[in-house]
Design a protein around this motif. Structure first.
Motif, PDB file in Angstrom:
ATOM      1  N   ARG A 387      12.521  -7.087 -12.261  1.00 41.59           N
ATOM      2  CA  ARG A 387      11.068  -7.216 -12.218  1.00 41.59           C
ATOM      3  C   ARG A 387      10.685  -7.955 -10.941  1.00 41.59           C
ATOM      4  N   ILE A 388       9.717  -7.426 -10.194  1.00 42.41           N
ATOM      5  CA  ILE A 388       9.295  -8.025  -8.923  1.00 42.41           C
ATOM      6  C   ILE A 388       7.870  -8.531  -9.071  1.00 42.41           C
ATOM      7  N   GLU A 389       7.687  -9.822  -8.804  1.00 40.97           N
ATOM      8  CA  GLU A 389       6.372 -10.458  -8.882  1.00 40.97           C
ATOM      9  C   GLU A 389       6.259 -11.517  -7.798  1.00 40.97           C
ATOM     10  N   ASP A 390       5.149 -11.498  -7.085  1.00 33.41           N
ATOM     11  CA  ASP A 390       4.858 -12.536  -6.092  1.00 33.41           C
ATOM     12  C   ASP A 390       6.017 -12.749  -5.122  1.00 33.41           C
ATOM     13  N   GLY A 391       6.605 -11.642  -4.692  1.00 39.40           N
ATOM     14  CA  GLY A 391       7.667 -11.731  -3.711  1.00 39.40           C
ATOM     15  C   GLY A 391       8.997 -12.214  -4.255  1.00 39.40           C
ATOM     16  N   ARG A 392       9.141 -12.276  -5.575  1.00 34.34           N
ATOM     17  CA  ARG A 392      10.406 -12.701  -6.178  1.00 34.34           C
ATOM     18  C   ARG A 392      10.891 -11.618  -7.135  1.00 34.34           C
ATOM     19  N   ALA A 393      12.199 -11.576  -7.342  1.00 33.99           N
ATOM     20  CA  ALA A 393      12.806 -10.593  -8.238  1.00 33.99           C
ATOM     21  C   ALA A 393      13.487 -11.319  -9.384  1.00 33.99           C
ATOM     22  N   TYR A 394      13.299 -10.779 -10.576  1.00 31.25           N
ATOM     23  CA  TYR A 394      13.874 -11.370 -11.781  1.00 31.25           C
ATOM     24  C   TYR A 394      14.741 -10.325 -12.481  1.00 31.25           C
ATOM     25  N   SER A 513      -0.032   3.967   4.715  1.00 30.83           N
ATOM     26  CA  SER A 513      -0.064   4.818   5.893  1.00 30.83           C
ATOM     27  C   SER A 513      -0.552   4.013   7.085  1.00 30.83           C
ATOM     28  N   PRO A 514      -0.134   4.396   8.293  1.00 31.25           N
ATOM     29  CA  PRO A 514      -0.638   3.710   9.482  1.00 31.25           C
ATOM     30  C   PRO A 514      -2.155   3.828   9.559  1.00 31.25           C
ATOM     31  N   ASP A 515      -2.787   2.771  10.064  1.00 31.33           N
ATOM     32  CA  ASP A 515      -4.235   2.791  10.184  1.00 31.33           C
ATOM     33  C   ASP A 515      -4.639   3.519  11.460  1.00 31.33           C
ATOM     34  N   ALA A 516      -5.932   3.452  11.765  1.00 34.09           N
ATOM     35  CA  ALA A 516      -6.441   4.211  12.905  1.00 34.09           C
ATOM     36  C   ALA A 516      -5.836   3.757  14.217  1.00 34.09           C
ATOM     37  N   ALA A 517      -5.445   2.510  14.290  1.00 37.80           N
ATOM     38  CA  ALA A 517      -4.843   1.998  15.525  1.00 37.80           C
ATOM     39  C   ALA A 517      -3.368   2.323  15.621  1.00 37.80           C
ATOM     40  N   GLY A 518      -2.830   2.992  14.583  1.00 36.07           N
ATOM     41  CA  GLY A 518      -1.415   3.338  14.611  1.00 36.07           C
ATOM     42  C   GLY A 518      -0.510   2.279  14.043  1.00 36.07           C
ATOM     43  N   THR A 519      -1.060   1.159  13.600  1.00 32.26           N
ATOM     44  CA  THR A 519      -0.234   0.098  13.043  1.00 32.26           C
ATOM     45  C   THR A 519      -0.119   0.277  11.538  1.00 32.26           C
ATOM     46  N   THR A 520       0.999  -0.171  10.980  1.00 29.00           N
ATOM     47  CA  THR A 520       1.226  -0.062   9.547  1.00 29.00           C
ATOM     48  C   THR A 520       0.807  -1.357   8.886  1.00 29.00           C
ATOM     49  N   PRO A 521      -0.037  -1.299   7.846  1.00 27.29           N
ATOM     50  CA  PRO A 521      -0.456  -2.536   7.186  1.00 27.29           C
ATOM     51  C   PRO A 521       0.730  -3.287   6.629  1.00 27.29           C
ATOM     52  N   SER A 522       0.587  -4.581   6.517  1.00 27.65           N
ATOM     53  CA  SER A 522       1.654  -5.396   5.955  1.00 27.65           C
ATOM     54  C   SER A 522       1.818  -5.074   4.485  1.00 27.65           C
ATOM     55  N   VAL A 523       3.002  -5.367   3.948  1.00 30.57           N
ATOM     56  CA  VAL A 523       3.287  -5.045   2.559  1.00 30.57           C
ATOM     57  C   VAL A 523       2.542  -6.015   1.660  1.00 30.57           C
ATOM     58  N   PRO A 524       2.229  -5.613   0.427  1.00 29.98           N
ATOM     59  CA  PRO A 524       1.552  -6.522  -0.494  1.00 29.98           C
ATOM     60  C   PRO A 524       2.377  -7.778  -0.725  1.00 29.98           C
ATOM     61  N   SER A 525       1.683  -8.862  -0.990  1.00 27.93           N
ATOM     62  CA  SER A 525       2.389 -10.131  -1.175  1.00 27.93           C
ATOM     63  C   SER A 525       3.299 -10.109  -2.385  1.00 27.93           C
ATOM     64  N   ALA A 526       3.027  -9.209  -3.350  1.00 29.24           N
ATOM     65  CA  ALA A 526       3.867  -9.127  -4.542  1.00 29.24           C
ATOM     66  C   ALA A 526       5.186  -8.440  -4.254  1.00 29.24           C
ATOM     67  N   ALA A 527       5.284  -7.698  -3.145  1.00 27.63           N
ATOM     68  CA  ALA A 527       6.491  -6.940  -2.841  1.00 27.63           C
ATOM     69  C   ALA A 527       7.607  -7.867  -2.360  1.00 27.63           C
ATOM     70  N   LEU A 528       8.805  -7.336  -2.418  1.00 26.76           N
ATOM     71  CA  LEU A 528       9.980  -8.056  -1.940  1.00 26.76           C
ATOM     72  C   LEU A 528      10.499  -7.341  -0.705  1.00 26.76           C
ATOM     73  N   ARG A 529      10.644  -8.062   0.392  1.00 20.79           N
ATOM     74  CA  ARG A 529      10.997  -7.447   1.665  1.00 20.79           C
ATOM     75  C   ARG A 529      12.118  -8.227   2.330  1.00 20.79           C
ATOM     76  N   ARG A 530      13.081  -7.497   2.879  1.00 19.81           N
ATOM     77  CA  ARG A 530      14.180  -8.115   3.610  1.00 19.81           C
ATOM     78  C   ARG A 530      14.424  -7.343   4.902  1.00 19.81           C
ATOM     79  N   GLU A 531      14.874  -8.073   5.931  1.00 10.79           N
ATOM     80  CA  GLU A 531      15.206  -7.449   7.208  1.00 10.79           C
ATOM     81  C   GLU A 531      16.679  -7.671   7.514  1.00 10.79           C
ATOM     82  N   ALA A 532      17.240  -6.760   8.305  1.00 13.21           N
ATOM     83  CA  ALA A 532      18.635  -6.898   8.737  1.00 13.21           C
ATOM     84  C   ALA A 532      18.788  -6.226  10.089  1.00 13.21           C
TER      85      ALA A 532
END
Length: 688
Positions: A387-394, A513-532
């Motif tokens: 379960r993912i809530e507020d950027g955390r996974a349970y 989807s990318p906005d009119a300027a071609g940039t992609t909106p940031s992910v919702p704060s509830a989502a869980l995101r990692r970079e590598a």
């Protein structure tokens, strides 16, 4: 035997050779004045005197009990070692075999002068055979090999070299699983000196490693006798705690750990679990006497909560009736109460964290529900999608936020353990566009969206990627039109960002989807995101790192090159319009000749990936003060190969350095021509 904590016979007595190295405990059949071998018989050269033989460097000790079908593989791997056979002593201790192992060993000893066979009645485990082997050993080092496993051909030579060069008391060789058996720990980095507190070596306490024999005898290290499993636990703990130098050899597969096709590995047998846990209690009491409370002890106890204390609370726990389960809980609870610190609890995965908490709090119903969630047929290590809530996974274990079964959210929290699991399988330029393909997901969570991230000096740009079945992704990076504008010159690091959304968030899972300027909106704060970081499979050999000419929007072409950083091999893109960092045409080779009358010829070949068809190539002659451009004929061949030629009826007198000038829009480079043998710059000498 393995350090996997199972034991079908259970301990005959909780006393054992502890970490202080007692070798005269009640499990020994030896007398108080030393080994009493009235019940053993030895055959082979070591049974008699051999004063003309050099002393061995290493003794390989092999406990044998009804493993006839594996002896060719196991002992054969010792006979096949690349180390000088005169430096190897083999002691095989037959522990009352009834399957023909004893006869096989005697026959092998007749043909191998360095093999000694000791026969003794069955003792109920590998502990006594190993101890008898130690009593007979004469090598400077000892290595313990189980009779169903095998060594890599160069294992002993490499392990000894490491020990002799660095004065090691213990040397770990890389262990690999075979035929259904997993390795206890994957050692990936060779290191001549590690600590049990800052490396993974403590996660493998089994006997199969190299020990300095004087170290073993000085600390009186011996194995527990009469136990089928975990008999090597006190020996392994004491060795690592007392060793001055522990080394790791990870760049060679030294030990092959096999599973048996008849399921007779000791780790697969049934166990008297309460008695087993009582035995583990005595083992950890000795460890606690050596390592005071604090972060260091916690690091070691984390391994024991994984490996011995909580491991029984799985299918074996569910197989007991309520009285049997109660006995297991009562045996484990003192260990949990004594050694489960907050640091240990936080370091455990949710499934074990919940088990430990339920044992400590006496939550028997909740404990059973957690074990059932893990032990159902086909269940994953973490049941269901978290379960993912507020950027955390349970973790999806039972009773999460159940008012009838109050358990803290922190017990279910997976967030610190989630990392990107990814592979970059293909990197290639198509025209001026860089295409990257691979697989990516978030461990234990899965993924809904993947992006390529470019970052440089605080700037971060996102490039959307398509994400499909089997966790595959594809991104196309066009430096001429990233978000509508050319990508700025400089070095850009390439990462992958993987995002998972909460259950039921269909719009987020579809991906913004990318906005009119071609940039992609940031992910919702509830989502869980990692970079590598992206690291290409195959390294530089599988990555086209040659500089190339690419389109760069209104400013005209520029030079782009991929490279891997050192030492981590992270993928980077360098856009180098000024030519200060990346040399085009690195394979440019040529020849020049001139007659006495001044007639000269210059001929050169090179590769120019991505070079525009309308680009100009022209030879240039330079000396200290002059520059002469020559009329040049250019031929283009397949694979971005070029040939440039020039003929002069009367060349200007002097000694000239030859270069090839590239002109493509606003891009202008002079590439020095190397001689045909590549040993130096090409020069043209024209007589006066």
């Amino acid at each position: 035997m393995s350090d996997n904590p199972t034991d079908p016979t259970g301990p005959t007595d909780p006393a054992h050779p502890g970490s202080a190295g007692r070798s005269d405990g009640p499990h020994r059949s030896d007398g108080p004045d030393g080994p009493a071998h009235s019940a053993t018989a030895a055959t082979g050269p070591a049974a008699g005197s051999a004063p003309d033989r050099p002393a061995p460097t290493v003794t390989v000790i092999v406990p044998v009990h009804n493993t006839r079908r594996y002896l060719d593989r196991s002992l054969g791997s010792v006979f096949a070692q690349t180390l000088d056979p005169h430096r190897i002593e083999i002691i095989a201790v037959d522990d009352g075999s009834t399957d023909g192992s004893a006869a096989w060993l005697d026959e092998a000893a007749a043909g191998h002068p360095r093999l000694t066979v000791v026969h003794q009645p069955a003792s109920g485990g590998a502990g006594k055979p190993r101890n008898v082997g130690l009593d007979h050993a004469t090598g400077d080092y000892v290595f313990f090999l189980d009779s169903d496993d095998r060594l890599g051909p160069e294992a002993l030579a490499r392990l000894l070299r490491m020990a002799e060069e660095h004065g090691s008391d213990v040397v770990y060789g890389r262990i690999v699983g075979a035929e259904g058996r997993g390795a206890p720990v994957d050692l990936r980095t060779t290191n001549p000196r590690v600590s049990v507190f800052d490396s993974p070596v403590y996660w493998s306490l089994a006997a199969y490693k190299l020990f300095r024999r004087s170290f073993v005898e000085r600390h009186r290290l011996r194995f527990v006798e009469g136990r089928l499993l975990a008999e090597d636990l006190p020996f392994g703990i004491a060795a690592l705690v007392h060793a001055e130098t522990i080394s790791v050899l990870a760049d060679y597969d030294c030990y092959y750990l096999y599973g048996r096709d008849d399921d007779s590995n000791a780790s697969r047998q049934d166990v008297d679990w309460p008695a087993y846990l009582a035995y583990i209690d005595t083992v950890l009491t000795d460890l606690a006497a050596e390592v005071p409370p604090g972060p260091d002890r916690d690091k070691l106890m984390i391994r024991h909560f994984h490996g011995e204390i909580l491991m029984p609370f799985a299918a074996p726990y569910l197989a007991r009736d309520e009285a049997g389960r109660r006995a297991m809980r009562e045996a484990a609870r003192p260990l949990v109460d004594r050694y489960l610190t907050e640091g240990v609890l936080a370091a455990l995965p949710p499934g074990l964290r919940l088990r430990a908490h339920c044992l400590r709090a006496g939550l028997d119903t909740e404990l059973t529900a957690v074990v059932q969630a893990d032990s159902a047929p086909g269940s994953a290590p973490t049941p269901g999608r978290p379960r993912i809530e507020d950027g955390r996974a349970y973790a999806a274990y039972p009773h999460f936020r159940d008012p009838d079964h109050p358990l803290p959210d922190a017990l279910y929290d997976l967030t610190p353990r989630i990392a990107v699991r990814q592979r970059l399988t293909d990197v290639q330029w198509v025209g001026g566009v860089l295409h990257l393909r691979g697989t990516a997901t978030l461990r234990a969570v899965g993924a809904d969206r993947v992006e390529l991230i470019l970052h440089r000096s605080g700037a971060h740009l996102r490039v959307p990627a398509t994400y499909g079945p089997d966790d595959t992704w594809h991104a196309a990076l066009d430096p001429a039109a990233t978000h509508g504008d050319p990508l700025a010159d400089g070095i850009w690091g390439l990462k992958i960002a993987v995002t998972a959304y909460g259950a039921g968030d269909a719009q987020a899972a579809a991906g913004p989807s990318p906005d009119a300027a071609g940039t992609t909106p940031s992910v919702p704060s509830a989502a869980l995101r990692r970079e590598a970081w992206l690291v290409p499979e195959g390294g530089e050999s599988a990555t086209d790192t040659a500089p190339r000419v690419i389109s760069h929007g209104p400013t005209g072409p520029t030079v782009a090159a991929l490279f891997l950083s050192s030492p981590h091999r992270h993928l980077h893109l360098d856009l180098d319009h000024d030519g200060a960092r990346r040399l085009l045409g690195a394979d440019l080779r040529g020849a020049a000749a001139c007659t006495r009358t001044g007639r000269a010829t210059v001929d050169a070949r090179l590769t120019l990936p991505g070079c525009p068809v309308d680009a100009g190539l022209q030879f240039v002659l330079r000396d200290a003060t002059r520059c002469v451009a020559l009329r040049t004929t250019v031929e283009r061949a397949a694979g971005d190969r070029y040939r440039a030629r020039s003929r002069l009826r009367a060349g200007p007198p002097g000694t000239w350095r030859v270069a090839l000038r590239l002109t493509a829009g606003g891009l202008r480079r002079e590439i020095p021509v190397q001689s045909a043998d590549g040993k130096g710059p090409l020069t043209l000498k024209v007589p006066g």
